[in-house]
Design an enzyme around this catalytic site. Structure first.
Site, PDB file in Angstrom:
ATOM      1  N   GLY A  17      58.851  23.796  49.349  1.00 40.69           N
ATOM      2  CA  GLY A  17      59.936  24.737  49.646  1.00 40.69           C
ATOM      3  C   GLY A  17      60.737  25.181  48.440  1.00 40.69           C
ATOM      4  O   GLY A  17      61.876  25.645  48.589  1.00 40.69           O
ATOM      5  N   SER A  18      60.148  25.099  47.242  1.00 40.58           N
ATOM      6  CA  SER A  18      60.926  25.527  46.075  1.00 40.58           C
ATOM      7  C   SER A  18      61.186  27.040  46.114  1.00 40.58           C
ATOM      8  O   SER A  18      62.207  27.510  45.599  1.00 40.58           O
ATOM      9  CB  SER A  18      60.230  25.137  44.768  1.00 40.58           C
ATOM     10  OG  SER A  18      59.015  25.816  44.619  1.00 40.58           O
ATOM     11  N   ASN A  19      60.301  27.785  46.731  1.00 36.25           N
ATOM     12  CA  ASN A  19      60.545  29.237  46.856  1.00 36.25           C
ATOM     13  C   ASN A  19      61.575  29.545  47.934  1.00 36.25           C
ATOM     14  O   ASN A  19      62.340  30.498  47.806  1.00 36.25           O
ATOM     15  CB  ASN A  19      59.238  29.977  47.092  1.00 36.25           C
ATOM     16  CG  ASN A  19      58.404  29.996  45.829  1.00 36.25           C
ATOM     17  OD1 ASN A  19      58.706  30.745  44.911  1.00 36.25           O
ATOM     18  ND2 ASN A  19      57.394  29.137  45.762  1.00 36.25           N
ATOM     19  N   MET A  95      50.988  27.633  54.459  1.00 36.56           N
ATOM     20  CA  MET A  95      49.584  27.400  54.168  1.00 36.56           C
ATOM     21  C   MET A  95      48.692  27.520  55.404  1.00 36.56           C
ATOM     22  O   MET A  95      47.873  26.659  55.692  1.00 36.56           O
ATOM     23  CB  MET A  95      49.418  26.009  53.511  1.00 36.56           C
ATOM     24  CG  MET A  95      50.238  25.832  52.245  1.00 36.56           C
ATOM     25  SD  MET A  95      49.965  27.126  51.018  1.00 36.56           S
ATOM     26  CE  MET A  95      48.450  26.532  50.303  1.00 36.56           C
ATOM     27  N   ARG A  96      48.884  28.602  56.145  1.00 36.56           N
ATOM     28  CA  ARG A  96      47.961  28.858  57.252  1.00 36.56           C
ATOM     29  C   ARG A  96      47.786  30.361  57.376  1.00 36.56           C
ATOM     30  O   ARG A  96      48.782  31.103  57.345  1.00 36.56           O
ATOM     31  CB  ARG A  96      48.522  28.291  58.556  1.00 36.56           C
ATOM     32  CG  ARG A  96      47.472  28.264  59.650  1.00 36.56           C
ATOM     33  CD  ARG A  96      47.962  27.707  60.955  1.00 36.56           C
ATOM     34  NE  ARG A  96      46.856  27.093  61.668  1.00 36.56           N
ATOM     35  CZ  ARG A  96      46.818  26.899  62.969  1.00 36.56           C
ATOM     36  NH1 ARG A  96      47.843  27.237  63.727  1.00 36.56           N
ATOM     37  NH2 ARG A  96      45.771  26.346  63.543  1.00 36.56           N
ATOM     38  N   LEU A  97      46.529  30.773  57.509  1.00 37.35           N
ATOM     39  CA  LEU A  97      46.290  32.215  57.638  1.00 37.35           C
ATOM     40  C   LEU A  97      46.865  32.727  58.945  1.00 37.35           C
ATOM     41  O   LEU A  97      46.760  32.066  59.975  1.00 37.35           O
ATOM     42  CB  LEU A  97      44.782  32.487  57.621  1.00 37.35           C
ATOM     43  CG  LEU A  97      44.096  32.448  56.264  1.00 37.35           C
ATOM     44  CD1 LEU A  97      42.621  32.773  56.431  1.00 37.35           C
ATOM     45  CD2 LEU A  97      44.769  33.425  55.304  1.00 37.35           C
ATOM     46  N   ASN A 112      54.196  37.968  51.255  1.00 36.68           N
ATOM     47  CA  ASN A 112      53.597  36.706  50.814  1.00 36.68           C
ATOM     48  C   ASN A 112      53.657  36.606  49.291  1.00 36.68           C
ATOM     49  O   ASN A 112      53.732  37.610  48.588  1.00 36.68           O
ATOM     50  CB  ASN A 112      52.131  36.632  51.271  1.00 36.68           C
ATOM     51  CG  ASN A 112      51.481  35.308  50.928  1.00 36.68           C
ATOM     52  OD1 ASN A 112      52.082  34.252  51.096  1.00 36.68           O
ATOM     53  ND2 ASN A 112      50.244  35.350  50.445  1.00 36.68           N
ATOM     54  N   HIS A 114      51.811  34.839  45.914  1.00 33.30           N
ATOM     55  CA  HIS A 114      50.533  34.250  45.509  1.00 33.30           C
ATOM     56  C   HIS A 114      50.565  33.881  44.026  1.00 33.30           C
ATOM     57  O   HIS A 114      50.936  34.719  43.192  1.00 33.30           O
ATOM     58  CB  HIS A 114      49.385  35.234  45.790  1.00 33.30           C
ATOM     59  CG  HIS A 114      48.062  34.596  45.572  1.00 33.30           C
ATOM     60  ND1 HIS A 114      47.497  33.732  46.491  1.00 33.30           N
ATOM     61  CD2 HIS A 114      47.207  34.636  44.521  1.00 33.30           C
ATOM     62  CE1 HIS A 114      46.357  33.295  46.012  1.00 33.30           C
ATOM     63  NE2 HIS A 114      46.151  33.816  44.823  1.00 33.30           N
TER      64      HIS A 114
END
Ligand code: GRF
Length: 206
Positions: A17-19, A95-97, A112, A114
């Protein structure tokens, strides 16, 4: 900033959760015209949840395996976001599509992050793959989510050189520091209504 001028957003997380923290910090500093109305996490016990709690943000844990299908899982996420009138969904290490069901529901309203220069190194473990692949330049991409994996229209992108003295660890640190700058910047541009899509191009007005 008065809450009337702040866009309600939801943040989806799965890990450290750093973002999420970068968004919280910018918002608390008055530099981000958003209100984080919902933090949704699909992994129980991760540090992102502690960060949300520390800042008194409403957080919800919806583990993947509690739902028979992806659509049911996403249905639960949608209900949580809709209950808060969320207008923008930020994937901050989620981390899930997402399935087309969710992507269509929030068409052009999902952002998102990346850790590579898309379309290079999509998918997982991108920092290591870029490093081991020997490329001299990598970076960070923030993009709208479409129905593919890491294929949506690019909002912001910034390059980082990979130096001879770098290790995977030093490169990770540089990539993460850059992510923490670019994600809030993209969210700010969206919240200020400065992003316009023209085909696959995202045009930014000043
Ligand atoms: C980031 O590197 C992001 O690009 C990737 O997952 C990582 C999440 O980090 N998708 P954090 O949970 O925000 O610290």
């Amino acid at each position: 900033m008065s809450s009337a001028r702040r866009m309600p957003i939801g943040v989806l997380v799965s890990g450290n959760g750093s973002n999420l923290q970068a968004l919280i910090d910018e918002q608390e500093a008055g530099r981000l015209p958003v209100e984080i109305r919902a933090v949704v996490c699909n992994k129980p016990g991760v540090y992102a949840l502690e960060r949300a709690a520390k800042h008194h943000l409403p957080a919800l844990v919806l583990p993947n395996r509690q739902y028979a299908t992806r659509e049911e899982h996403e249905g639960a996420i949608c209900r949580a976001l809709e209950a808060q009138q969320v207008q923008l969904v930020v994937l901050a290490g989620y981390m899930r599509l997402l399935t087309p069901f969710f992507v269509r529901r929030y068409k052009n309203r999902i952002i998102n992050l990346h850790p590579a220069l898309l379309p290079a190194f999509p998918g997982t473990d991108s920092i290591r793959r870029a490093f081991e692949g020997g490329v001299k330049v990598t970076g960070v991409t923030v993009h709208f989510v479409d129905e593919g994996e890491d294929t949506g229209p690019i909002i912001l992108q910034q390059a980082l050189p990979i130096e001879g003295a770098d290790t995977v660890e030093t490169l990770e640190a540089k990539v993460h520091a850059l992510e923490h700058r670019l994600l809030p910047q993209a969210v700010r541009l969206f919240a200020e209504g400065k992003l316009r899509l023209e085909g696959r191009r995202v045009l930014i007005s000043s």
